[in-house]
Design an enzyme around this catalytic site. Structure first.
Site, PDB file in Angstrom:
ATOM      1  N   ARG A  35       0.814  -1.228   0.000  1.00 63.43           N
ATOM      2  CA  ARG A  35       0.000   0.000   0.000  1.00 63.43           C
ATOM      3  C   ARG A  35       0.847   1.277   0.000  1.00 63.43           C
ATOM      4  O   ARG A  35       0.451   2.290   0.569  1.00 63.43           O
ATOM      5  CB  ARG A  35      -0.957   0.035   1.206  1.00 63.43           C
ATOM      6  N   ARG A  39      -3.191   6.575   0.452  1.00 66.38           N
ATOM      7  CA  ARG A  39      -3.603   7.773   1.174  1.00 66.38           C
ATOM      8  C   ARG A  39      -2.558   8.391   2.084  1.00 66.38           C
ATOM      9  O   ARG A  39      -2.752   9.504   2.566  1.00 66.38           O
ATOM     10  CB  ARG A  39      -4.881   7.478   1.962  1.00 66.38           C
ATOM     11  N   ARG A  48      -6.838  11.710  -6.210  1.00 67.84           N
ATOM     12  CA  ARG A  48      -8.063  10.952  -5.936  1.00 67.84           C
ATOM     13  C   ARG A  48      -9.256  11.869  -5.632  1.00 67.84           C
ATOM     14  O   ARG A  48     -10.404  11.437  -5.753  1.00 67.84           O
ATOM     15  CB  ARG A  48      -7.827   9.977  -4.790  1.00 67.84           C
ATOM     16  N   ASP A  84      -6.441  -2.843  -7.702  1.00 70.11           N
ATOM     17  CA  ASP A  84      -7.057  -3.403  -6.503  1.00 70.11           C
ATOM     18  C   ASP A  84      -7.374  -4.857  -6.792  1.00 70.11           C
ATOM     19  O   ASP A  84      -7.515  -5.253  -7.955  1.00 70.11           O
ATOM     20  CB  ASP A  84      -8.336  -2.644  -6.121  1.00 70.11           C
ATOM     21  N   TYR A 160     -15.145 -11.539  -0.404  1.00 71.36           N
ATOM     22  CA  TYR A 160     -15.867 -10.312  -0.788  1.00 71.36           C
ATOM     23  C   TYR A 160     -17.107 -10.646  -1.601  1.00 71.36           C
ATOM     24  O   TYR A 160     -18.174 -10.053  -1.410  1.00 71.36           O
ATOM     25  CB  TYR A 160     -14.951  -9.371  -1.582  1.00 71.36           C
TER      26      TYR A 160
HETATM   27  O1  CP3 Z   1       0.415   0.412  -3.089  1.00 73.96           O
HETATM   28  C1  CP3 Z   1      -0.145  -0.695  -3.244  1.00 73.96           C
HETATM   29  O2  CP3 Z   1       0.013  -1.626  -2.429  1.00 73.96           O
HETATM   30  C2  CP3 Z   1      -0.908  -0.937  -4.544  1.00 73.96           C
HETATM   31  C3  CP3 Z   1      -2.266  -0.756  -4.519  1.00 73.96           C
HETATM   32  C4  CP3 Z   1      -3.243  -1.693  -3.833  1.00 73.96           C
HETATM   33  C5  CP3 Z   1      -4.551  -1.256  -3.534  1.00 73.96           C
HETATM   34  N1  CP3 Z   1      -5.272  -2.302  -3.095  1.00 73.96           N
HETATM   35  C6  CP3 Z   1      -5.037   0.109  -3.749  1.00 73.96           C
HETATM   36  C7  CP3 Z   1      -6.116   0.598  -2.873  1.00 73.96           C
HETATM   37  C8  CP3 Z   1      -3.177  -3.035  -3.496  1.00 73.96           C
HETATM   38  C9  CP3 Z   1      -2.003  -3.991  -3.584  1.00 73.96           C
HETATM   39  C10 CP3 Z   1      -4.470  -3.416  -3.034  1.00 73.96           C
HETATM   40  C11 CP3 Z   1      -4.820  -4.788  -2.638  1.00 73.96           C
HETATM   41  C12 CP3 Z   1      -6.010  -5.002  -1.815  1.00 73.96           C
HETATM   42  N2  CP3 Z   1      -7.247  -4.427  -1.945  1.00 73.96           N
HETATM   43  C13 CP3 Z   1      -6.081  -5.980  -0.808  1.00 73.96           C
HETATM   44  C14 CP3 Z   1      -4.958  -6.884  -0.410  1.00 73.96           C
HETATM   45  C15 CP3 Z   1      -3.969  -6.169   0.432  1.00 73.96           C
HETATM   46  C16 CP3 Z   1      -4.351  -5.995   1.867  1.00 73.96           C
HETATM   47  O3  CP3 Z   1      -4.488  -4.842   2.286  1.00 73.96           O
HETATM   48  O4  CP3 Z   1      -4.471  -7.003   2.568  1.00 73.96           O
HETATM   49  C17 CP3 Z   1      -7.378  -5.944  -0.259  1.00 73.96           C
HETATM   50  C18 CP3 Z   1      -7.908  -6.794   0.864  1.00 73.96           C
HETATM   51  C19 CP3 Z   1      -8.103  -4.979  -1.003  1.00 73.96           C
HETATM   52  C20 CP3 Z   1      -9.537  -4.582  -0.840  1.00 73.96           C
HETATM   53  C21 CP3 Z   1      -9.606  -3.163  -0.443  1.00 73.96           C
HETATM   54  N3  CP3 Z   1      -9.494  -2.096  -1.342  1.00 73.96           N
HETATM   55  C22 CP3 Z   1      -9.683  -2.604   0.864  1.00 73.96           C
HETATM   56  C23 CP3 Z   1      -9.822  -3.407   2.136  1.00 73.96           C
HETATM   57  C24 CP3 Z   1      -9.627  -1.209   0.724  1.00 73.96           C
HETATM   58  C25 CP3 Z   1      -9.584  -0.162   1.818  1.00 73.96           C
HETATM   59  C26 CP3 Z   1     -10.869   0.535   2.034  1.00 73.96           C
HETATM   60  C27 CP3 Z   1     -10.616   1.841   2.778  1.00 73.96           C
HETATM   61  O5  CP3 Z   1     -10.996   2.892   2.236  1.00 73.96           O
HETATM   62  O6  CP3 Z   1     -10.029   1.813   3.871  1.00 73.96           O
HETATM   63  C28 CP3 Z   1      -9.515  -0.926  -0.649  1.00 73.96           C
HETATM   64  C29 CP3 Z   1      -9.394   0.404  -1.271  1.00 73.96           C
HETATM   65  C30 CP3 Z   1      -8.041   0.744  -1.773  1.00 73.96           C
HETATM   66  N4  CP3 Z   1      -7.266  -0.067  -2.541  1.00 73.96           N
HETATM   67  C31 CP3 Z   1      -7.363   1.967  -1.591  1.00 73.96           C
HETATM   68  C32 CP3 Z   1      -6.159   1.884  -2.289  1.00 73.96           C
HETATM   69  C33 CP3 Z   1      -5.119   2.953  -2.469  1.00 73.96           C
HETATM   70  C34 CP3 Z   1      -7.909   3.176  -0.830  1.00 73.96           C
HETATM   71  C35 CP3 Z   1      -8.859   3.878  -1.744  1.00 73.96           C
HETATM   72  C36 CP3 Z   1      -8.972   5.328  -1.451  1.00 73.96           C
HETATM   73  O7  CP3 Z   1      -8.043   6.069  -1.795  1.00 73.96           O
HETATM   74  O8  CP3 Z   1     -10.007   5.723  -0.903  1.00 73.96           O
END
Ligand code: CP3
Length: 352
Positions: A35, A39, A48, A84, A160
């Site tokens: 990640r 953010r 974003r 994602d 999911y």
């Molecule tokens: O920098 C990186 O690692 C690359 C980008 C990345 C994202 N999601 C972008 C993202 C990666 C590798 C993921 C994988 C992902 N997505 C996982 C596996 C990794 C982990 O954390 O265990 C999972 C479970 C998801 C599903 C998901 N997507 C979640 C739980 C969330 C968070 C929700 C929140 O707002 O807290 C997301 C959204 C997400 N994916 C964001 C990002 C940058 C945040 C979106 C935003 O900017 O609002």
């Protein structure tokens, strides 16, 4: 236990991170952060503010820019594709959204045979902007920096789809898993081929290694993981055997050996596991990645430095070590602390 295939280390021109993840010890461990694109970065939040998450994930220019932001800022040894785990599902027509502060939400949960049959194969055209972005990112990275592709593992994707959104208890998922194993295996097999194909397409487009995220596999005990989940993760990873493969899940301390044996070359270690134990258990067979507690980055620098050094020391005992956090960067993290951790890791030279 299936021995990992490590055909990759012969190429001396690979970026350090790909070499370490393939199973070779380097004098200085390469470093990136799960990640890292997100953010914690003001430049990410600014972009974003103008684009919804999933719109950004299907726009080649935005994918490229957001992927490169943390690389430019922190000088990490790898970019991870900004995407994602639900992107390939969206790409094959599953009605879902990523809700800020919550995560992926699916309009119609998948719970019947007909629901499973609607999940079609993924084709390159479905993710054309992602594949275009991979080429552009490779063009911007230095040769010593790697591009990591990734996908969600079948269990985490299934959780999911079945729950309809994030869950803490996985009640519907486990009810289906234990109650209708035939439908469960049919669903996980579908997802394994979608996930695997997504990895394969990313590698063909230029990703130099991959990470399979089975973020929620830690909700399972070892025998259930082995019977009901691992075969499908193995199918997915089987699509990417030409590159090093990191396999990670949160809370998987009970499953480390099995996470490796699913076809990984590198096992992701979360922050609940002592890195020395992890190295003892799986470091003779696999490279390891991890495992700094993301919350530790909020502590004073001397506490961070001490833990970073201890993890690097422990990692030297494994077949290869990629420095990382034990889970994703928390949104409130001070990005300057991340930059400082990269500088510290890069300054720590040992014997290869
Ligand atoms: O920098 C990186 O690692 C690359 C980008 C990345 C994202 N999601 C972008 C993202 C990666 C590798 C993921 C994988 C992902 N997505 C996982 C596996 C990794 C982990 O954390 O265990 C999972 C479970 C998801 C599903 C998901 N997507 C979640 C739980 C969330 C968070 C929700 C929140 O707002 O807290 C997301 C959204 C997400 N994916 C964001 C990002 C940058 C945040 C979106 C935003 O900017 O609002």
């Amino acid at each position: 236990m299936t021995p990992p295939t490590l055909p990759i280390v012969r190429d001396e021109h690979q970026p350090a991170l790909a070499i370490a993840a393939a199973g070779r010890q380097l004098p200085t461990p390469p470093v990136w952060f799960m990640r890292q694109a997100g953010r914690s970065l003001p430049e990410y939040r600014a972009l974003r503010a103008e684009h919804a998450m999933l719109d950004a994930c299907f726009d080649a220019d935005l994918i490229t820019e957001i992927t490169m932001q943390p690389v430019r800022r922190h000088n990490v040894d790898a970019a991870i594709l900004f995407s994602d785990i639900v992107v390939p599902l969206k790409a094959i027509g599953v009605d879902l959204d990523i809700v800020p502060g919550r995560g992926p939400v699916v309009a119609a949960p998948v719970r019947t045979r007909a629901d499973v049959d609607r999940l079609r194969d993924l084709e390159a055209e479905d993710v054309a902007p992602v594949l275009e972005a991979i080429g552009a990112i490779r063009g911007q990275l230095r040769p010593d920096q790697a591009l990591i592709g990734f996908a969600g593992a079948p269990f985490t994707l299934a959780s999911y789809l079945i729950e309809g959104g994030p869950s803490r208890t996985y009640t519907h998922t486990k009810a289906l898993m234990y109650g209708d194993p035939e439908l469960w295996h049919a669903l996980l097999d579908r997802l394994a081929h979608i996930s695997g194909r997504y990895l394969e397409l990313q590698v063909a487009a230029g990703a130099q290694l991959v990470q399979l995220f089975d973020s929620w596999a830690g909700a399972l005990n070892r025998p259930d993981y082995v019977d009901l989940v691992q075969p499908h993760s193995r199918t997915a990873l089987g699509y990417a055997t030409s590159v090093p493969r990191i396999h990670f899940g949160v809370g998987t301390g009970e499953l480390l050996e099995e996470i490796g044996a699913a076809g990984a070359t590198c096992v992701g270690i979360d922050f609940r596991v002592d890195m020395r134990d992890a190295v003892r258990r799986v470091g003779g067979t696999y490279a390891v990645q991890g495992n700094l507690d993301p919350a530790l980055l909020f502590a004073p620098w001397p506490a961070i430095e001490q833990r970073v050094r201890a993890i690097v020391d422990a990692g030297r005992g494994a077949r290869g070590h990629v420095f990382n956090l034990g889970h994703g960067v928390l949104p409130e993290t001070d990005p300057d602390v991340l930059t400082r951790v990269v500088e510290l890791v890069h300054s720590l030279e040992g014997a290869a």
